[in-house]
Motif scaffolding. Structure first.
Motif, PDB file in Angstrom:
ATOM      1  N   HIS A  10      18.497  25.148  65.061  1.00  0.00           N
ATOM      2  CA  HIS A  10      19.000  24.342  63.940  1.00  0.00           C
ATOM      3  C   HIS A  10      20.433  23.913  64.241  1.00  0.00           C
ATOM      4  N   ARG A  11      20.788  22.724  63.726  1.00  0.00           N
ATOM      5  CA  ARG A  11      22.138  22.190  63.920  1.00  0.00           C
ATOM      6  C   ARG A  11      23.136  22.883  63.004  1.00  0.00           C
ATOM      7  N   LEU A  12      24.358  23.022  63.507  1.00  0.00           N
ATOM      8  CA  LEU A  12      25.472  23.509  62.687  1.00  0.00           C
ATOM      9  C   LEU A  12      26.153  22.330  62.000  1.00  0.00           C
ATOM     10  N   ALA A  13      26.497  22.506  60.728  1.00  0.00           N
ATOM     11  CA  ALA A  13      27.186  21.452  59.981  1.00  0.00           C
ATOM     12  C   ALA A  13      28.040  22.082  58.889  1.00  0.00           C
ATOM     13  N   PRO A  14      29.113  21.387  58.496  1.00  0.00           N
ATOM     14  CA  PRO A  14      29.959  21.910  57.412  1.00  0.00           C
ATOM     15  C   PRO A  14      29.196  21.926  56.092  1.00  0.00           C
ATOM     16  N   GLY A  15      29.647  22.771  55.189  1.00  0.00           N
ATOM     17  CA  GLY A  15      29.119  22.751  53.827  1.00  0.00           C
ATOM     18  C   GLY A  15      27.785  23.449  53.665  1.00  0.00           C
ATOM     19  N   ARG A  16      27.387  24.224  54.660  1.00  0.00           N
ATOM     20  CA  ARG A  16      26.136  24.977  54.571  1.00  0.00           C
ATOM     21  C   ARG A  16      26.421  26.459  54.805  1.00  0.00           C
ATOM     22  N   PRO A  17      25.679  27.345  54.130  1.00  0.00           N
ATOM     23  CA  PRO A  17      25.814  28.774  54.431  1.00  0.00           C
ATOM     24  C   PRO A  17      25.183  29.083  55.793  1.00  0.00           C
ATOM     25  N   LEU A  18      25.713  30.063  56.495  1.00  0.00           N
ATOM     26  CA  LEU A  18      25.129  30.482  57.774  1.00  0.00           C
ATOM     27  C   LEU A  18      24.333  31.763  57.545  1.00  0.00           C
ATOM     28  N   LEU A  19      23.002  31.621  57.554  1.00  0.00           N
ATOM     29  CA  LEU A  19      22.099  32.761  57.386  1.00  0.00           C
ATOM     30  C   LEU A  19      21.415  33.050  58.704  1.00  0.00           C
ATOM     31  N   GLU A 144      27.083  23.022  68.714  1.00  0.00           N
ATOM     32  CA  GLU A 144      26.409  22.017  67.886  1.00  0.00           C
ATOM     33  C   GLU A 144      25.190  22.605  67.183  1.00  0.00           C
ATOM     34  N   ALA A 145      24.690  23.712  67.725  1.00  0.00           N
ATOM     35  CA  ALA A 145      23.454  24.298  67.198  1.00  0.00           C
ATOM     36  C   ALA A 145      23.419  25.784  67.509  1.00  0.00           C
ATOM     37  N   ILE A 146      22.531  26.479  66.798  1.00  0.00           N
ATOM     38  CA  ILE A 146      22.219  27.881  67.095  1.00  0.00           C
ATOM     39  C   ILE A 146      20.715  27.954  67.341  1.00  0.00           C
ATOM     40  N   SER A 147      20.326  28.689  68.371  1.00  0.00           N
ATOM     41  CA  SER A 147      18.910  28.879  68.697  1.00  0.00           C
ATOM     42  C   SER A 147      18.545  30.356  68.630  1.00  0.00           C
ATOM     43  N   CYS A 148      17.262  30.601  68.585  1.00  0.00           N
ATOM     44  CA  CYS A 148      16.783  31.986  68.582  1.00  0.00           C
ATOM     45  C   CYS A 148      15.447  32.064  69.304  1.00  0.00           C
ATOM     46  N   GLN A 149      15.286  33.084  70.121  1.00  0.00           N
ATOM     47  CA  GLN A 149      14.013  33.374  70.778  1.00  0.00           C
ATOM     48  C   GLN A 149      13.577  34.782  70.388  1.00  0.00           C
ATOM     49  N   VAL A 150      12.267  34.930  70.183  1.00  0.00           N
ATOM     50  CA  VAL A 150      11.724  36.221  69.733  1.00  0.00           C
ATOM     51  C   VAL A 150      10.408  36.502  70.453  1.00  0.00           C
ATOM     52  N   VAL A 151      10.225  37.727  70.858  1.00  0.00           N
ATOM     53  CA  VAL A 151       8.918  38.207  71.301  1.00  0.00           C
ATOM     54  C   VAL A 151       8.473  39.296  70.325  1.00  0.00           C
TER      55      VAL A 151
END
Ligand code: MG
Length: 159
Positions: A10-19, A144-151
């Motif tokens: 997901h992209r990072l942007a101002p004005g949003r909570p980071l969960l 610009e973004a945060i990613s996540c990988q899961v097994v």
């Protein structure tokens, strides 16, 4: 036993909570998306669906559906876990990698791990959370973004 993989960005942007993993992380920017954009919970949900052969999060919770605008992604994960159980599977463990240049996640890894363990009904020893930066390159490295990988590993409930 079955294994599943999940990935999300997901992209990072101002004005949003980071969960991340259901944990509110203090930061100047947050992740954008149709739901609460919790990239970790989305990747865990997709790993569970993948392991059980049940499609993907976009099938289950379409981002075109107004019902999911601003949705709490913990609901996606809890409902998916129930479906996985209903199909006769139990979750064994998950291994999670979060890719974020900023904020530094070291101080939050333990809390994310505890929250995921609670959501998944697992001991914390069965939930591993790693954090990596993007080494300053690419969309992750430029923050610009945060990613996540899961097994995720699942097993038949009766062994
Ligand atoms: Mg997502």
């Amino acid at each position: 036993m079955r294994v599943g993989i999940g990935h999300d960005t997901h992209r990072l942007a101002p004005g949003r909570p980071l969960l991340l993993g259901g944990v509110l992380i203090p930061h100047t920017r947050g992740l954008t998306g149709h739901s609460d954009a919790d990239v970790v919970l989305h990747a865990v949900t997709d790993a569970l669906l993948g392991a059980a052969g049940m499609g993907d999060i976009g099938d289950a919770y379409p981002d075109t559906d107004p019902a999911y605008r601003g949705a709490d992604s913990r609901v996606f994960l809890r409902e998916t876990l129930v479906r996985v159980h209903q199909h006769g599977w139990q979750l064994v463990n998950v291994d999670v990698i979060i890719f974020a240049q900023e904020p530094k996640l070291g101080p939050y890894k333990a809390e994310i791990r505890r929250q995921l363990a609670d959501l998944l009904g697992l001991g914390v020893d069965a939930v591993n959370v790693k954090a990596k930066t993007g080494e300053g390159v690419g969309v992750i490295g430029r923050a610009e973004a945060i990613s996540c990988q899961v097994v995720a590993l699942i097993d038949r409930q009766n062994g």
